[in-house]
Each structure stands twice: as C-alpha cells, then as structure tokens.
Scaffold this active site. Structure first.
Site, PDB file in Angstrom:
ATOM      1  N   LYS A 119      52.119   1.286 -36.967  1.00 48.29           N
ATOM      2  CA  LYS A 119      50.917   1.440 -37.922  1.00 48.29           C
ATOM      3  C   LYS A 119      50.067   2.506 -37.269  1.00 48.29           C
ATOM      4  CE  LYS A 119      47.725  -1.205 -40.777  1.00 48.29           C
ATOM      5  NZ  LYS A 119      46.527  -0.221 -40.583  1.00 48.29           N
ATOM      6  N   ARG A 140      42.488   8.666 -49.305  1.00 45.94           N
ATOM      7  CA  ARG A 140      42.871   7.559 -50.043  1.00 45.94           C
ATOM      8  C   ARG A 140      41.458   7.106 -50.923  1.00 45.94           C
ATOM      9  NH1 ARG A 140      42.137   1.883 -48.101  1.00 45.94           N
ATOM     10  NH2 ARG A 140      43.318   0.703 -49.502  1.00 45.94           N
ATOM     11  N   LYS A 317      49.665  -6.928 -36.350  1.00 43.43           N
ATOM     12  CA  LYS A 317      48.628  -6.186 -35.447  1.00 43.43           C
ATOM     13  C   LYS A 317      49.020  -6.402 -33.896  1.00 43.43           C
ATOM     14  CE  LYS A 317      45.223  -4.696 -38.250  1.00 43.43           C
ATOM     15  NZ  LYS A 317      44.106  -3.705 -37.983  1.00 43.43           N
TER      16      LYS A 317
HETATM   17  S1  IVH Z   1      52.380   1.508 -46.142  1.00 38.24           S
HETATM   18  C1  IVH Z   1      51.398  -0.119 -50.216  1.00 38.24           C
HETATM   19  N1  IVH Z   1      52.656   2.218 -43.622  1.00 38.24           N
HETATM   20  O1  IVH Z   1      47.571   1.099 -43.132  1.00 38.24           O
HETATM   21  C2  IVH Z   1      51.551   0.144 -48.662  1.00 38.24           C
HETATM   22  N2  IVH Z   1      50.462   2.095 -44.158  1.00 38.24           N
HETATM   23  O2  IVH Z   1      46.180  -0.835 -45.166  1.00 38.24           O
HETATM   24  C3  IVH Z   1      50.758   1.291 -48.273  1.00 38.24           C
HETATM   25  N3  IVH Z   1      49.150   2.841 -42.266  1.00 38.24           N
HETATM   26  O3  IVH Z   1      45.207   3.068 -44.776  1.00 38.24           O
HETATM   27  C4  IVH Z   1      50.643   1.510 -46.721  1.00 38.24           C
HETATM   28  N4  IVH Z   1      50.736   3.169 -40.996  1.00 38.24           N
HETATM   29  O4  IVH Z   1      47.073   4.819 -44.059  1.00 38.24           O
HETATM   30  C5  IVH Z   1      51.948   2.142 -44.440  1.00 38.24           C
HETATM   31  N5  IVH Z   1      53.591   2.840 -41.424  1.00 38.24           N
HETATM   32  C6  IVH Z   1      52.568   2.604 -42.400  1.00 38.24           C
HETATM   33  C7  IVH Z   1      51.229   2.770 -42.203  1.00 38.24           C
HETATM   34  C8  IVH Z   1      50.292   2.411 -43.104  1.00 38.24           C
HETATM   35  C9  IVH Z   1      49.381   3.254 -40.986  1.00 38.24           C
HETATM   36  C10 IVH Z   1      47.538   2.712 -42.827  1.00 38.24           C
HETATM   37  C11 IVH Z   1      47.529   3.568 -44.243  1.00 38.24           C
HETATM   38  C12 IVH Z   1      46.377   2.618 -44.841  1.00 38.24           C
HETATM   39  C13 IVH Z   1      46.546   1.061 -44.280  1.00 38.24           C
HETATM   40  C14 IVH Z   1      47.094   0.150 -45.048  1.00 38.24           C
END
Ligand code: IVH
Length: 686
Positions: A119, A140, A317
């Site tokens: 993440k 976004r 997390k």
């Molecule tokens: S998937 C429908 N994958 O986390 C799922 N998000 O709350 C869409 N983020 O602001 C997100 N790393 O920018 C996904 N490997 C990852 C991610 C990721 C960081 C961020 C994303 C978004 C937040 C999601």
C-alpha cells in the site's frame, strides 16, 4: 527517411531509453547520446510543428503555468479501500473469513487465491491511454470527479507517454499511486533547508504538492515516481482473468509495477505481511500497509461493493510512521563537525516501529519556521532508517506561556562562540579541537592516512582515549606512553608498542598533510597543498591576513575567512605550537613538494646498522613520508640498503645481489632530491 518517419523513430528510441533508465534502472546509452537524440527531435518538431504528437517525449518538458486544474469526471469511479485495523496476522484471517462467507464457501471448500501488494503512501492517479497514447491524467478527487493534472504527470519519467505495444487498445485506464522515494524526499528537503525554505512534512505531501503544482516547470524538477496497481475504464482490451495477470500485462505495456507482490492463500498473505513488516525500513519508499485483493476478477465482481469500498480488497496496515507527542525540552547537540543541532526531547512515543524519545529539529531557522516550543504537541515522523524528526506543531494545543526557542550563541559543550557563516543556516561551534564533542572526530581526521597517518589509531582507541580523559588535544597523542596505553581495555602490550611506533613515525610529515590534518573547515587535501605551495611555511600561513589568503589560487572568501578565523584563535595556535614542540616537522619552504610528489614511491629500503645521527624511526619516517617502504630483509626487490655502523648480514646480502647501498649522508641527499650518482659505499669504520 521522411521527417515524419525520423521523428517517429526518435520518439520510439527515446521512449525505450527512458524506460530502461527510469523503470529498469539500467541505462542503455550514455547521457550525452540521449541528449543528442532528444535535441534532434526537439529541432525537428520546432521546424515542423505539425509533427508534434501528444506522446512526444518533448512534451515532458513543462508547458505554461496553469490558472487552476480542470475537473475530470471519472469514467469509472475511483473507490477507496477498507482498512483492517488489527495489525496482527488476525487481520488477514478476518478478511479471508469475510470473503469466504460472502462467496458462500464452506470450510471444506478450497482456499481462495489472493494477490498481495504494497500500500503505497502517495496520491492516487488515473492515467487514460487512448490508442496507446497518454491523453489524460487525473487525481482521485472525491472519487467521482478529479483534477486534470496531465501537464504535470507528463513530466514523470517513469510514466510512459505511449504504451509499449503495436496494437494498443482504444481505451485503457491505468490506476496507480504517484509517490516520492525517501532519498529523493530527503534530498528535496535538504536543498530547501539549506536555502532556508519551507520543507515538506513527508514524501506523500511532497508528491501530492508536486502533482498539484500549477507551474509544470516546478513539478518537472520533483523526482516523482509511480506504481500501477489497477484498472479504470477499458475498451477493446482483453482484460486478463486475474488481478495478478492485469499487473503482469501492465508491466509488459511498459508501466512501472512494484515487484514486491505475491499470489496465494491466506497463509501467504500472513507471511507477506510479516516479511514486508520486517523489511519496511529498508524499502526505498514509504508504505502504510499491504493490500490484499481477491485475485480472480470474476470472483471480484461476484463480491461487489459495500458503499464505496470493494468487498474483494482490504488494506492491512502497519503501525504509523507519524504520531503525536509533546516536547519536554529542546536541547542543542554538537555534531562531530561542530554543527549545532537543536533536538526535541519528547514524551516517549511508539512510531515507525520504535519508541522515540528525541527527534531532530535540524537547525535554528527550521525551529523558527515551524515555531516549535517546549510544551507543544507535535507530529513526529520516523520512516526508514532516517532519524526521527519533528515535522509540525499543533498550534491549538499550545500551552499558555510557551516561549519561542532561541539558539544559544555559545557551544553548549565547550562554551566557544557559535558562528553562523554567511549564506548558511547551520550554526557551528568555533571551538574545533578544544571542544570535547569534536575531539574524537578531530583526532581521527588528524590520524587518517591522508593526513599525518597514524596507523592503528582507529575509532575504538580514540573513543577510549578521549573518554578516559587521556587525550584531550592533538599534542596529547605525542605524550602517550606504554603505561597510559596499557590502562586501556583490551590493549595488548604489543599493540601499544606498535601504536607508539606509528605515532612516533607520524612526526615526520609534510606541511600539506599537517594542514589538512588540522581539520580547518573547507581546507581539504587540495587546498592544503595550495596553501603550502603558496606560503611555503606554516608561520607565514598562520599570520596571513584575509587578503593574503585570497591571493592563493583557488581560495575564495569563505575558505579565506575559515582559515583566518581558525588561526585567530589563541587555542588553535597553542595546539599548533605544542605539536611542533612535540617534534612534528617537515621540510619548510618546499611547498607542496613533499606530499604532492612522492619521489620514493614504489621503492623499498632496508636499514641495517646504527646511523650516525638519525634514529631508525626517524630514517624510516623520512623514507615513508616520501612514499618509500621500509622492509626488514634484503631481496632482489630491495631498491637501497642503508648502512650504518655494525652492519651485519644484510650488507653481505646486498653485495651478493648487487643492490645499491647508501650511508646516512647518501640517504639524506636522496631525500632532499639530490641526484644520486652511483654512491660509493662508505662503511663507517668498525
Ligand atoms: S487498490 C478499489 N492498491 O489506497 C480499490 N490502492 O483507499 C482501489 N493505494 O487512495 C484501490 N496502494 O491510492 C490499491 N496497491 C494498492 C494501493 C492503493 C495505495 C491507495 C489508493 C487509494 C487508497 C485506497
């Protein structure tokens, strides 16, 4: 080849080199050659504006500043992700349990396959490629509508302007995270700090601030990075059946995809979470957790969404890298080079995996700008191996009566005046060698090979010598005896004797080495040589005015000021005088000759018998100061045998092998650069 074809060929070549350089970290051509290709394309496009395409690498060069960002309505909403707050392995099991329940799976049914990835702690972007060309990049925003940041995103080198395929889909939207590597962030802040400018709180803010920068020229200077992690709208693209397949396909299209990922069952997720937790500090960028996704896209659509979060994904997390705590005191530390650093003593707080009790405030202007005061509630950040720092204050929580911090005007360790040089933000203790905080570093600097070269005087011994109060100043080194050294822990008699021998040998040095060894700020080896050459002897240099110093080639105002300040201080002159009294010496008036040219380098000398005036150590030091080596036995490789009274078998051996022999006078002549005509052997009478 037509202009059109040449431009297309150049674009393809440049894009391939960009990918190799920025994504694969494996440059394929020298920078100069890349620049040549780039300039050729720029020139072609300038002459034929009709040739310019949206995906031309020249478009990465920033355009005009914007008034604001145009809104972009997302074709497919950009959702957020549910967060699992239980940071233990149970977090992953709870997610697996929910997914299995939603899919109506019984315990006996086979395990669900998941994809696990990082993440990233940055800013989400949607990149829209039409017919393979990047046409739009958007933030976004609220998930429905974001901001058009295409101009800025075009400056991000890792983002391809054209997909690496000959049959691009009509529409492919790639989603991912724009971020800043920790080292790039530190460098950005360090540069801001040295200009006295405002710094960014963390890499995420810096990345977000850069993307939302209205002047693309500024955005272009920020070394932003990007990782793709998903899809938005697609048209005419054969979407792979799994999430991991999608990422592989994006990678093949030239998009950066992080290789820290895995596919497997819930047990693999747990392992991944633990493995990444253990390596979190050594990753080059910040993450705030890992993300698990059901790998099969058809299972994903069966699972669907609850409100604005997919049921098929979860963020697991890690403990946060930023926390709130209070400032108990602000102390000033003296670094090894005399730099004064304000440090906040904090109420203990668990952040970034460790308990933090103090955090750097960097320098006085930084404290002032952030206005950190004792009693304040502050945000502390600790990420990676970077030392914890106070990144901000919560002004609303300030207790009444808290007073602004003032940097002391004297060194808190030795009381010397603290000086802030023009154009610099750091204050430094001017005590130099007399300041205990700087003593250890000063001793090591003086003893290093490129200075007076005291073999065997390393970190550990210096630490012990200073801590035990045996050595306070450089001259103390030359007053050491075996007894003093033997007091030190783990110091064997033999090593004590060896160290004393090295110390003795270091007395015969050169003026440039000595000057460099003093550790005068801004006086490196090269400057030391220039100074020695110019002034010829130490007294002339010590008494030089700023103007005299400025007359030295390569010496500017900052260096001149630093040298002048150093020798203006009585205690520094005292150190120099004492060193001379201890027997440190060099041939004066020879300028840099001694150190610059090492006339005896590669030559091996053997000493035998007693020389009339020189001790064995003095002779050896003299030879070594000119780059020669002294060996204990005569061989074919011996260059000279230096013969004194009562010479024994070594002289016989020299004769046998036909090796040149010298007496003391001959040695001195050689050392003083006099040509040596086959020296007739003069053996002192028995
Ligand atoms: S998937 C429908 N994958 O986390 C799922 N998000 O709350 C869409 N983020 O602001 C997100 N790393 O920018 C996904 N490997 C990852 C991610 C990721 C960081 C961020 C994303 C978004 C937040 C999601």
């Amino acid at each position: 080849m037509s202009f059109l074809e040449r431009a297309a060929a150049l674009r393809a070549q440049i894009a391939a080199h960009d990918h190799a350089y920025y994504v694969l970290d494996a440059p394929t051509i020298p920078d100069a050659e890349y620049d040549r290709l780039f300039r050729e394309l720029q020139a072609l496009e300038a002459d034929h504006p009709e040739l310019v395409t949206a995906d031309s690498p020249t478009r990465r060069v920033a355009g005009r500043p914007l008034d604001g960002f145009a809104p972009v309505r997302h074709a497919v909403a950009m959702l957020s992700i549910r967060t699992e707050t239980d940071t233990t392995a149970e977090g992953a099991r709870a997610f697996d349990g929910r997914v299995r329940r939603e899919l109506g799976l019984a315990d006996a049914d086979p395990p669900v396959v998941y994809a696990a990835e990082l993440k990233f702690d940055g800013l989400a972007l949607n990149l829209r490629y039409e017919q393979g060309v990047l046409v739009q990049a958007a933030t976004r925003g609220d998930g429905e509508t974001g901001e058009d940041v295409t101009q800025n995103v075009r400056t991000i080198r890792v983002i391809p302007l054209r997909l690496a395929t000959s049959s691009p889909p009509p529409v492919l939207e790639v989603r991912g995270e724009v971020y800043l590597r920790r080292d790039d962030f530190e460098a950005l802040n360090e540069a801001a700090r040295s200009r006295g400018d405002k710094t960014f709180v963390n890499p995420r803010n810096a990345a977000a601030g850069s993307i939302r920068q209205l002047d693309p020229a500024i955005a272009a200077q920020r070394p932003l990075s990007f990782f793709a992690y998903g899809l938005g709208q697609t048209q005419g693209w054969a979407v792979p059946a799994t999430h991991s397949g999608v990422l592989d396909a994006l990678l093949a299209l030239g998009l950066p995809v992080c290789h820290e990922r895995t596919v497997g069952t819930v047990e693999d997720l747990i392992r991944f979470h633990a493995d990444i937790a253990a390596r979190r500090d050594s990753l080059p960028f910040d993450i705030d957790g890992v993300v698990y996704k059901v790998d099969s896209l058809s299972l994903q659509s069966r699972l669907g969404f609850v409100t604005r979060e997919p049921r098929w994904a979860v963020a697991h997390k890690y403990p946060p890298q930023e926390m709130l705590t209070t400032v108990e005191a602000i102390e000033v530390q003296v670094g090894r080079t005399g730099k004064l650093t304000p440090v906040a003593r904090l109420s203990p707080v668990f952040v970034g995996g460790v308990t933090v009790t103090n955090a750097t405030l960097h320098n006085a202007s930084e404290v002032q700008r952030k206005d950190v005061r004792v009693g304040d509630t502050v945000i502390v950040r600790r990420a990676g191996d970077v030392i914890p720092e106070v990144v901000g204050v919560l002004p609303d929580k300030r207790p009444p009566g808290a007073v602004p911090f003032a940097m002391p005007c004297t060194c808190p360790v030795c009381g010397s005046v603290a000086v802030q040089e023009q154009g610099e933000v750091d204050s430094r203790c001017s005590g130099g060698l007399v300041c205990p905080a700087q003593r250890k570093q000063a001793l090591l600097h003086f003893a290093q090979r490129r200075a007076v070269d005291i073999d065997g005087l390393g970190d550990k011994i210096v630490e012990q010598l200073v801590d035990a109060g045996i050595v306070r100043t450089l001259p103390d080194l030359y007053r050491l005896g075996v007894l003093k050294l033997a007091e030190l822990e783990r110091m064997a008699e033999r090593s004590a004797a060896n160290l004393l021998e090295s110390i003795e040998r270091s007395k015969q040095t050169t003026l440039p080495r000595f000057l460099f060894g003093l550790g005068i700020r801004h006086v490196g080896e090269a400057t030391a040589k220039d100074l020695a050459r110019h002034f010829g002897n130490l007294d002339a240099l010590m008494n030089a005015s700023i103007d005299d110093l400025l007359a030295v080639e390569q010496v500017g105002p900052v260096v001149a000021e630093s040298i002048h300040t150093f020798f203006a201080q009585p205690h520094q002159r005292e150190v120099v005088e004492q060193l001379r009294a201890c027997g440190l010496g060099w041939a004066e008036g020879q300028g840099a000759g001694g150190a610059a040219a090492l006339p005896q380098s590669g030559k091996t000398f053997v000493l035998t018998g007693t020389l009339p005036t020189l001790s064995r150590e003095q002779a050896q030091a003299m030879i070594e100061s000119q780059g020669g080596k002294v060996s204990g036995s005569v061989s074919k490789k011996t260059s000279y045998v230096v013969v004194g009274a009562d010479a024994g078998s070594k002289l016989d051996k020299a004769r046998e092998l036909g090796i040149a022999t010298l007496d003391e006078a001959g040695l001195l002549a050689l050392m003083h650069g006099k040509a040596l005509v086959a020296q007739p052997l003069s053996i002192p009478p028995d």
